[in-house]
Each structure stands twice: as C-alpha cells, then as structure tokens.
Design an enzyme around this catalytic site. Structure first.
Site, PDB file in Angstrom:
ATOM      1  CG  HIS A 128      -1.810   1.152   1.364  1.00  0.00           C
ATOM      2  ND1 HIS A 128      -3.178   1.056   1.211  1.00  0.00           N
ATOM      3  CD2 HIS A 128      -1.569   2.465   1.640  1.00  0.00           C
ATOM      4  CE1 HIS A 128      -3.725   2.249   1.384  1.00  0.00           C
ATOM      5  NE2 HIS A 128      -2.767   3.116   1.657  1.00  0.00           N
ATOM      6  CD  GLU A 129       1.484   3.276   3.738  1.00  0.00           C
ATOM      7  OE1 GLU A 129       1.576   4.374   3.146  1.00  0.00           O
ATOM      8  OE2 GLU A 129       0.490   2.965   4.434  1.00  0.00           O
ATOM      9  CG  HIS A 132       0.399   6.096  -0.514  1.00  0.00           C
ATOM     10  ND1 HIS A 132      -0.695   6.432  -1.275  1.00  0.00           N
ATOM     11  CD2 HIS A 132      -0.094   5.644   0.675  1.00  0.00           C
ATOM     12  CE1 HIS A 132      -1.810   6.185  -0.591  1.00  0.00           C
ATOM     13  NE2 HIS A 132      -1.466   5.711   0.589  1.00  0.00           N
TER      14      HIS A 132
END
Length: 228
Positions: A128-129, A132
């Site tokens: 997920h990160e 980003h």
C-alpha cells in the site's frame, strides 16, 4: 499518507540481569514486590514486549522485501523512477493511532509494529505504502490537495491486495460478496482522506473520493490489472 503519533526510534532501557529479572518475575506473581520494584518490572516488561514486536515486524519486513512478488514488482518500478526501496526507508515503529502504516515523502515508509498482525499484513501494508511512493515519484502528488490524496488512496487500496476477499473476511470481518472489493477500497480511501488536515469531515472525504473514483480506480499503473 503519513500517520502521526509514531515514535521513529525504539527505546532500549537497560534490562536487569537474568537472575534479577527472574526474582522480580516471581515476586510479581506472588504479590511480594515493592511499589518501586513493580514500577521497574512493568517498565521492563513493556520494553521487552515492544522489542519483541519490533523484532517480529522487522523479520516480516525483511522476508517480504526478499520474497514478496508484489513488493519486488513495486520496488523495480520505483527504482526506474529514481526511488529507492530497502530497510533503511521502511521502518518499524510503535504507533499511537490505530493504523498499520504510513508514508512520508521526506522519510519513507513506516510500519506500525503494534498493529500489524502477520507477515501477510505487513506485506499488504508495505505494498500500500509503496504505491504512495510510486505516485509521489510518478505524479508529484500534493498530499494536502484532497483530490490528489484521495486518488492515491483509491489506487493504493485497490492495487495492494489489502481488499482481497480473504482479507475482508479474516481481517475486517466483512462478509459481503457483491461489489465487496469496490466497497472496501472506497471505505478505506474515505477513512484515510478524513485524516488529512485539510479535510473538514468524513462527508467531505466521501465527496472527494467519489469525484476521483472512476479515473483513479481504473488507473492500475504500474500493474496491467488489479493484483489478485
């Protein structure tokens, strides 16, 4: 985005010797312990528990950096954009907020060692990160612009695998099957945008997520399709 309330360093107080710790442990369980000794015992027990959490988190992180297909795929694509992914910018920390992790463009990725539950949970959190991080490098995201933030959150929840059906059942206790993936992505994106300091409330976060939904949900870069 980033999560506040995290300590970026692990406190390492001086621990009692093995015999002293055993004596304090026995005294605590029998009730024959002074208030001063109980305070020391509680502090040491907490420090040992925190250290154990950190060790497990770092072990899961290192395993996934070596073996996870999605993390290595994202790592390769981030490096093509001039970024770097290694243990130095993926740190295990103790968080005061109930979040699994966060991303800060200036510092990298944090994993909340006291909230991640398993090796797979750490994998989903890092993935997920990393999305980003990819978005930051690829699109020059303004994280205080709610539409920018919402778009990256939709992409991260959509592509990381965290909204796969088994996770929804086991981790989130969600048993709906029709449009479950889309609803999970939307729910998690709204929750993250609500925490943006420029967001007034959950209702505004929902409106912004809906505004960017079609373009951002269907943007699967750098994947060809949604990670199963």
């Amino acid at each position: 985005m980033s999560a506040e309330g995290a300590s970026s360093s692990q406190d390492k107080p001086e621990l009692p010797s093995g015999f002293t710790w055993f004596r304090m442990l026995a005294a605590n369980y029998t009730g024959m312990i002074t208030d001063e000794e109980r305070e020391i015992f509680n502090n040491v027990a907490k420090a040992r528990y925190d250290a154990s959490q950190c060790k497990s988190c770092e072990s899961y992180r290192n395993f996934n950096l070596k073996w996870s297909p999605i993390i290595n795929f994202m790592k390769d694509n981030i490096e093509k954009l001039g970024g770097e992914v290694d243990p130095r910018n993926i740190e295990c920390v103790k968080c005061t907020e109930t979040v699994a992790g966060g991303f800060n463009p200036d510092h990298g990725i944090m994993i909340c060692q006291n909230w991640v539950q398993s090796k797979t949970h750490v994998e989903d959190t890092i993935a997920h990160e990393l999305i980003h991080m990819y978005d930051e490098l690829k699109f020059n995201v303004d994280w205080f612009n709610l539409k920018h933030h919402a778009c990256s959150e939709v992409r991260a929840s959509n592509l990381s695998g965290e909204c796969r059906m088994m996770n929804q059942i086991v981790r989130y206790r969600q048993f709906k099957f029709v449009r479950a993936h889309q609803e999970c992505v939307r729910r998690r994106a709204i929750l993250s945008v609500t925490g943006n300091p420029n967001c007034k409330d959950k209702e505004e976060a929902a409106r912004v997520v809906d505004q960017v939904w079609d373009s951002c949900f269907n943007d699967t870069r750098p994947f060809d399709e949604i990670y199963p």
